[in-house]
Design an enzyme around this catalytic site. Sequence first.
Site, PDB file in Angstrom:
ATOM      1  N   HIS A  26      -5.629   2.506  -4.508  1.00  0.00           N
ATOM      2  CA  HIS A  26      -6.661   1.500  -4.792  1.00  0.00           C
ATOM      3  C   HIS A  26      -8.048   1.986  -4.352  1.00  0.00           C
ATOM      4  O   HIS A  26      -8.721   1.344  -3.539  1.00  0.00           O
ATOM      5  CB  HIS A  26      -6.317   0.160  -4.137  1.00  0.00           C
ATOM      6  CG  HIS A  26      -6.875  -1.007  -4.892  1.00  0.00           C
ATOM      7  ND1 HIS A  26      -6.160  -2.150  -5.142  1.00  0.00           N
ATOM      8  CD2 HIS A  26      -8.096  -1.203  -5.473  1.00  0.00           C
ATOM      9  CE1 HIS A  26      -6.910  -2.994  -5.829  1.00  0.00           C
ATOM     10  NE2 HIS A  26      -8.093  -2.441  -6.043  1.00  0.00           N
ATOM     11  N   GLU A  77       1.495  -3.271  -3.305  1.00  0.00           N
ATOM     12  CA  GLU A  77       0.578  -2.412  -2.539  1.00  0.00           C
ATOM     13  C   GLU A  77       0.123  -3.042  -1.228  1.00  0.00           C
ATOM     14  O   GLU A  77      -0.282  -2.334  -0.306  1.00  0.00           O
ATOM     15  CB  GLU A  77      -0.644  -2.025  -3.393  1.00  0.00           C
ATOM     16  CG  GLU A  77      -1.587  -3.192  -3.681  1.00  0.00           C
ATOM     17  CD  GLU A  77      -2.831  -2.752  -4.447  1.00  0.00           C
ATOM     18  OE1 GLU A  77      -2.699  -2.048  -5.454  1.00  0.00           O
ATOM     19  OE2 GLU A  77      -3.939  -3.139  -4.013  1.00  0.00           O
ATOM     20  N   ARG A  82      -4.599  -4.156 -11.912  1.00  0.00           N
ATOM     21  CA  ARG A  82      -3.826  -4.741 -10.813  1.00  0.00           C
ATOM     22  C   ARG A  82      -2.367  -4.329 -11.010  1.00  0.00           C
ATOM     23  O   ARG A  82      -1.871  -4.277 -12.145  1.00  0.00           O
ATOM     24  CB  ARG A  82      -3.925  -6.271 -10.791  1.00  0.00           C
ATOM     25  CG  ARG A  82      -5.242  -6.808 -10.248  1.00  0.00           C
ATOM     26  CD  ARG A  82      -5.435  -6.551  -8.752  1.00  0.00           C
ATOM     27  NE  ARG A  82      -6.692  -7.083  -8.241  1.00  0.00           N
ATOM     28  CZ  ARG A  82      -7.839  -6.410  -8.148  1.00  0.00           C
ATOM     29  NH1 ARG A  82      -7.909  -5.146  -8.537  1.00  0.00           N
ATOM     30  NH2 ARG A  82      -8.915  -6.991  -7.641  1.00  0.00           N
TER      31      ARG A  82
HETATM   32  P1  NAI Z   1     -14.038  -8.395 -16.874  1.00  0.00           P
HETATM   33  O1  NAI Z   1     -13.778  -9.830 -16.571  1.00  0.00           O
HETATM   34  O2  NAI Z   1     -15.432  -7.952 -17.172  1.00  0.00           O
HETATM   35  O3  NAI Z   1     -13.107  -7.934 -18.099  1.00  0.00           O
HETATM   36  C1  NAI Z   1     -11.759  -8.251 -18.217  1.00  0.00           C
HETATM   37  C2  NAI Z   1     -11.438  -8.318 -19.695  1.00  0.00           C
HETATM   38  O4  NAI Z   1     -10.031  -8.497 -19.837  1.00  0.00           O
HETATM   39  C3  NAI Z   1     -12.121  -9.493 -20.406  1.00  0.00           C
HETATM   40  O5  NAI Z   1     -12.815  -9.038 -21.551  1.00  0.00           O
HETATM   41  C4  NAI Z   1     -10.970 -10.411 -20.759  1.00  0.00           C
HETATM   42  O6  NAI Z   1     -11.181 -11.135 -21.986  1.00  0.00           O
HETATM   43  C5  NAI Z   1      -9.842  -9.391 -20.905  1.00  0.00           C
HETATM   44  N1  NAI Z   1      -8.516 -10.011 -20.874  1.00  0.00           N
HETATM   45  C6  NAI Z   1      -8.127 -11.175 -20.291  1.00  0.00           C
HETATM   46  N2  NAI Z   1      -6.827 -11.400 -20.552  1.00  0.00           N
HETATM   47  C7  NAI Z   1      -6.408 -10.362 -21.328  1.00  0.00           C
HETATM   48  C8  NAI Z   1      -5.163 -10.053 -21.933  1.00  0.00           C
HETATM   49  N3  NAI Z   1      -4.093 -10.867 -21.815  1.00  0.00           N
HETATM   50  N4  NAI Z   1      -5.077  -8.909 -22.651  1.00  0.00           N
HETATM   51  C9  NAI Z   1      -6.145  -8.105 -22.811  1.00  0.00           C
HETATM   52  N5  NAI Z   1      -7.351  -8.348 -22.253  1.00  0.00           N
HETATM   53  C10 NAI Z   1      -7.470  -9.479 -21.516  1.00  0.00           C
HETATM   54  O7  NAI Z   1     -13.443  -7.587 -15.640  1.00  0.00           O
HETATM   55  P2  NAI Z   1     -13.763  -6.084 -15.204  1.00  0.00           P
HETATM   56  O8  NAI Z   1     -14.907  -6.084 -14.255  1.00  0.00           O
HETATM   57  O9  NAI Z   1     -13.831  -5.227 -16.387  1.00  0.00           O
HETATM   58  O10 NAI Z   1     -12.455  -5.753 -14.341  1.00  0.00           O
HETATM   59  C11 NAI Z   1     -11.161  -5.710 -14.922  1.00  0.00           C
HETATM   60  C12 NAI Z   1     -10.132  -5.679 -13.812  1.00  0.00           C
HETATM   61  O11 NAI Z   1     -10.201  -4.437 -13.126  1.00  0.00           O
HETATM   62  C13 NAI Z   1     -10.344  -6.720 -12.696  1.00  0.00           C
HETATM   63  O12 NAI Z   1      -9.789  -7.978 -13.052  1.00  0.00           O
HETATM   64  C14 NAI Z   1      -9.638  -6.113 -11.531  1.00  0.00           C
HETATM   65  O13 NAI Z   1      -8.299  -6.559 -11.532  1.00  0.00           O
HETATM   66  C15 NAI Z   1      -9.650  -4.617 -11.830  1.00  0.00           C
HETATM   67  N6  NAI Z   1     -10.468  -3.863 -10.874  1.00  0.00           N
HETATM   68  C16 NAI Z   1      -9.883  -2.841 -10.171  1.00  0.00           C
HETATM   69  C17 NAI Z   1     -10.604  -2.107  -9.258  1.00  0.00           C
HETATM   70  C18 NAI Z   1     -10.009  -0.951  -8.509  1.00  0.00           C
HETATM   71  O14 NAI Z   1     -10.616  -0.475  -7.546  1.00  0.00           O
HETATM   72  N7  NAI Z   1      -8.862  -0.451  -8.887  1.00  0.00           N
HETATM   73  C19 NAI Z   1     -12.012  -2.436  -8.991  1.00  0.00           C
HETATM   74  C20 NAI Z   1     -12.559  -3.495  -9.827  1.00  0.00           C
HETATM   75  C21 NAI Z   1     -11.794  -4.186 -10.710  1.00  0.00           C
END
Ligand code: NAI
Length: 334
Positions: A293, A261, A232
Site C-alpha cells: 500500500h 492487509e 482496494r
Molecule cells: P474517484 O472517485 O475519482 O474515481 C473512482 C471511479 O470509479 C469513479 O469514476 C466511479 O464512477 C468509478 N466506479 C464506481 N463504481 C464502479 C464500478 N462498479 N465499476 C467501475 N467503476 C466504478 O477516485 P480516485 O481518486 O480515482 O481513486 C480510486 C480508488 O483508488 C480509491 O477509491 C481508493 O480506493 C484507491 N486509492 C488507492 C491508493 C493507494 O495508495 N493504493 C491511494 C488513493 C486511492
Amino acid sequence: MKVLVFSAQDYDRQFLDWANQTAGHQLRYLDVSLDEQTVKLINDTDAVCIFVNDDITDKVAQEISARNVKSIALRCAGFNNVDLEACQKLGIRVVRVPDYSPYAVAEHALALMMALNRGIHKAYCRVREGNFSLQGLMGFDMHGLVVGIIGTGKIGSVMATIINGLGCRVLAYDPVLNTNCSDVEYVDLASLYAQSDIITMHCPLNCDTRHMIDRRALQQMKKGVMLINTSRGAIIDTRAMIEELKRGQVGYLGIDVYEQEGDLFFRDLSNEVIQDDVFERLLTFPNVLITGHQAFFTRQAMENIARTTLNNLSEIEQTGYCGNEVGVEKISVC
Ligand code: NAI
C-alpha cells in the site's frame, strides 16, 4: 482543535507537524490503529485522524461519540473503512482527502505493470548475485496491446493518459462516463474482460465492487491476462485469484492492496511468522508482485494529504462546513 492521530508513522508526524505550523491544531499521535480495542485510548479530543486500515465500525463510532469526538478526519481518499450511516446517526462529521495526487497512484500502477512485464524484481536479485542469465525474463512490447481501465475517475483518467502514451488501445468501464477522459473507448465489463491484455483497477471499494474480480470474472478474461490492483484489496477475491494463477488463466498479478492487509501492512514483520496463509501462497508465485500500500506515497502526495486533512478540520471548526465531507449518499445501494 484537539486532534488524536491514529496509525501515525514517522512520516505522518513529519508532514502533519509541517502543515500544522499554519493550521495551529493541537496534535497528539498514536502509532496503533483505531479499532474496537484501541478506541478506549481516546480522551480529551475533538477529532480523530485515521488512515486506510483504521476500522470505524458501528461499535467504534458509538464509543467515539461517547467520548465526545465530533469529527473523523481521513487522511486518504477511500472511506470504505468507515460506517458512514452510524456516524451520521451519531452526528459525527467525516471528512477526507479526495484528491491529493492521482499521479502518484497511476504512476505506481504503471511501475507494477512494467516491473512484472520485464521481470525487474527478478533481474534486480539475479544481477546482485552475479547471475546475468536472461532465462525467464522475456517480456512483451506494451505498444499495440489492449489495456482495460476499470474506474475512470481521477486516478483512472491519469492512467488512461499514461497508457495512451505507450501506444496501447485503451478500453474503459465505469458506470459514470468521465467526459474529461476522452482518450478511452468505453465498453461494457464483459467486453473489457474479453479484449484486454492488461486490466488495471481504479474503482472504489463498495458493495458493488467487493469481490468484483471473482472466479467468474477471471474466467471471462484473456488467458494469461495481467491484473493490476492499486485500488482496494477486497475488490479481488484472493482465493479465486490463486486458483486462476495456478491454472495459468492469470499470467501476472501486481497488487499494492490486499483484502486482509490490515493485519500486515505498514509494519515491519520481518522477524515474525506471518500467519496469513493466503498471503503467503500469493508470495510463492514468480509472476506476482506485491507492494505494501505505497502507491500514494510520494512527497507531493504527503504534503497535499497533510495540508488538506488539517484544512478540513479548520473549516469545520471555523465555518461548520467542509467541502470534503463524506455523507451517507456516498454509500452505494447493495
Ligand atoms: P474517484 O472517485 O475519482 O474515481 C473512482 C471511479 O470509479 C469513479 O469514476 C466511479 O464512477 C468509478 N466506479 C464506481 N463504481 C464502479 C464500478 N462498479 N465499476 C467501475 N467503476 C466504478 O477516485 P480516485 O481518486 O480515482 O481513486 C480510486 C480508488 O483508488 C480509491 O477509491 C481508493 O480506493 C484507491 N486509492 C488507492 C491508493 C493507494 O495508495 N493504493 C491511494 C488513493 C486511492
